[in-house]
Write a protein that holds these residues in place. Sequence first.
Motif, PDB file in Angstrom:
ATOM      1  N   LEU A  55       0.833  -1.215   0.000  1.00 26.93           N
ATOM      2  CA  LEU A  55       0.000   0.000   0.000  1.00 26.93           C
ATOM      3  C   LEU A  55       0.863   1.259   0.000  1.00 26.93           C
ATOM      4  O   LEU A  55       0.610   2.202  -0.755  1.00 26.93           O
ATOM      5  N   GLN A  56       1.881   1.273   0.835  1.00 24.79           N
ATOM      6  CA  GLN A  56       2.770   2.439   0.940  1.00 24.79           C
ATOM      7  C   GLN A  56       3.495   2.718  -0.367  1.00 24.79           C
ATOM      8  O   GLN A  56       3.790   3.871  -0.673  1.00 24.79           O
ATOM      9  N   GLN A  57       3.765   1.684  -1.134  1.00 26.50           N
ATOM     10  CA  GLN A  57       4.503   1.854  -2.388  1.00 26.50           C
ATOM     11  C   GLN A  57       3.576   1.894  -3.604  1.00 26.50           C
ATOM     12  O   GLN A  57       4.044   1.808  -4.737  1.00 26.50           O
ATOM     13  N   ASP A  58       2.281   2.044  -3.353  1.00 25.76           N
ATOM     14  CA  ASP A  58       1.270   2.171  -4.409  1.00 25.76           C
ATOM     15  C   ASP A  58       1.314   0.990  -5.377  1.00 25.76           C
ATOM     16  O   ASP A  58       1.288   1.157  -6.591  1.00 25.76           O
ATOM     17  N   CYS A  59       1.363  -0.211  -4.819  1.00 28.78           N
ATOM     18  CA  CYS A  59       1.416  -1.442  -5.615  1.00 28.78           C
ATOM     19  C   CYS A  59       0.073  -2.152  -5.527  1.00 28.78           C
ATOM     20  O   CYS A  59      -0.038  -3.275  -5.005  1.00 28.78           O
ATOM     21  N   GLN A  60      -0.958  -1.519  -6.056  1.00 26.36           N
ATOM     22  CA  GLN A  60      -2.324  -2.009  -5.943  1.00 26.36           C
ATOM     23  C   GLN A  60      -2.518  -3.373  -6.621  1.00 26.36           C
ATOM     24  O   GLN A  60      -3.199  -4.237  -6.085  1.00 26.36           O
ATOM     25  N   PHE A  61      -1.917  -3.563  -7.783  1.00 27.26           N
ATOM     26  CA  PHE A  61      -2.091  -4.836  -8.491  1.00 27.26           C
ATOM     27  C   PHE A  61      -1.521  -5.993  -7.677  1.00 27.26           C
ATOM     28  O   PHE A  61      -2.171  -7.035  -7.515  1.00 27.26           O
ATOM     29  N   LEU A  62      -0.302  -5.828  -7.156  1.00 27.89           N
ATOM     30  CA  LEU A  62       0.312  -6.892  -6.357  1.00 27.89           C
ATOM     31  C   LEU A  62      -0.479  -7.129  -5.081  1.00 27.89           C
ATOM     32  O   LEU A  62      -0.648  -8.276  -4.644  1.00 27.89           O
ATOM     33  N   LEU A  63      -0.994  -6.059  -4.489  1.00 27.45           N
ATOM     34  CA  LEU A  63      -1.817  -6.167  -3.290  1.00 27.45           C
ATOM     35  C   LEU A  63      -3.080  -6.980  -3.581  1.00 27.45           C
ATOM     36  O   LEU A  63      -3.460  -7.858  -2.798  1.00 27.45           O
ATOM     37  N   SER A  73      12.266  -1.449  -9.200  1.00 28.12           N
ATOM     38  CA  SER A  73      11.566  -1.099  -7.962  1.00 28.12           C
ATOM     39  C   SER A  73      10.285  -1.918  -7.856  1.00 28.12           C
ATOM     40  O   SER A  73       9.768  -2.422  -8.868  1.00 28.12           O
ATOM     41  N   LEU A  74       9.772  -2.030  -6.656  1.00 26.84           N
ATOM     42  CA  LEU A  74       8.532  -2.754  -6.448  1.00 26.84           C
ATOM     43  C   LEU A  74       7.389  -2.102  -7.225  1.00 26.84           C
ATOM     44  O   LEU A  74       6.550  -2.795  -7.812  1.00 26.84           O
TER      45      LEU A  74
END
Length: 177
Positions: A60-68, A164-165
Motif C-alpha cells: 500500500l505504501q509503495q502504491d502497488c495495488q495490483f500486487l496487493l 523497484s517494487l
Amino acid sequence: MLDLLTDEFGALAEELLENCRQQGIIMVPYEKLRTPAVQANHWKAGRSAADIHDTRKRLLQQDCQFLLECIDKATPQQRHQSLTNALPGCSWHQWGEAMDCYWSLNGRDIWDIAYLDADNRNGYKVYATEARKLGLEAGYFWDSIQDGVHVQLRKEASPLVCYSLKMINDVMEEYFS
C-alpha cells in the motif's frame, strides 16, 4: 511446449532439456511462466497473519495495488511452511525467464534432489551443470536455499535487484490484467 517463455530463455531451455536427454536424463518442465496470482498463492502458503499484514502495508505504501490485489485474492493450500519468499512479480517465473523441472527416471517422478540412479548419477545435478554450461542460473547450486528443480536466465536472484517494487507492479498489471 516452452512457448510462454521469452524467446531467449525458451531457446536455452529447449537446448538444456535436449542436452540432458542426450545424457539419458529426462527433465520434465512442470512450471514455466507463472502468473502473479499463482505466485501469490505460493507466497501466502504458510505465512503468518502478521507477515501478510506487514506485506500488505508495504505494498500500500509503495502504491502497488495490483500486487496487493494478488495477495488479497490468493487462496493457498494450507501448509506449515511457505513455498517461496518471492512476492508476485518478484520471481523470474512471472517474467518468462525461469522454469522448474522434475526428473523422470524409468517412468517414475523423482523429486528428491539428492537421489542417485543405478549408475550413481543425480539427474538434478546433471540438469544444473548443463544449465550452467549454457550460462543459466541453476537453483541446485544456490547456497541460501537449494532449489534443484529451478533454472533461470538471469544471475540476479529476483527482479527486485533490477526494478523497484512499483515498477514490478506496473509491469505485472500491464502483462496480466
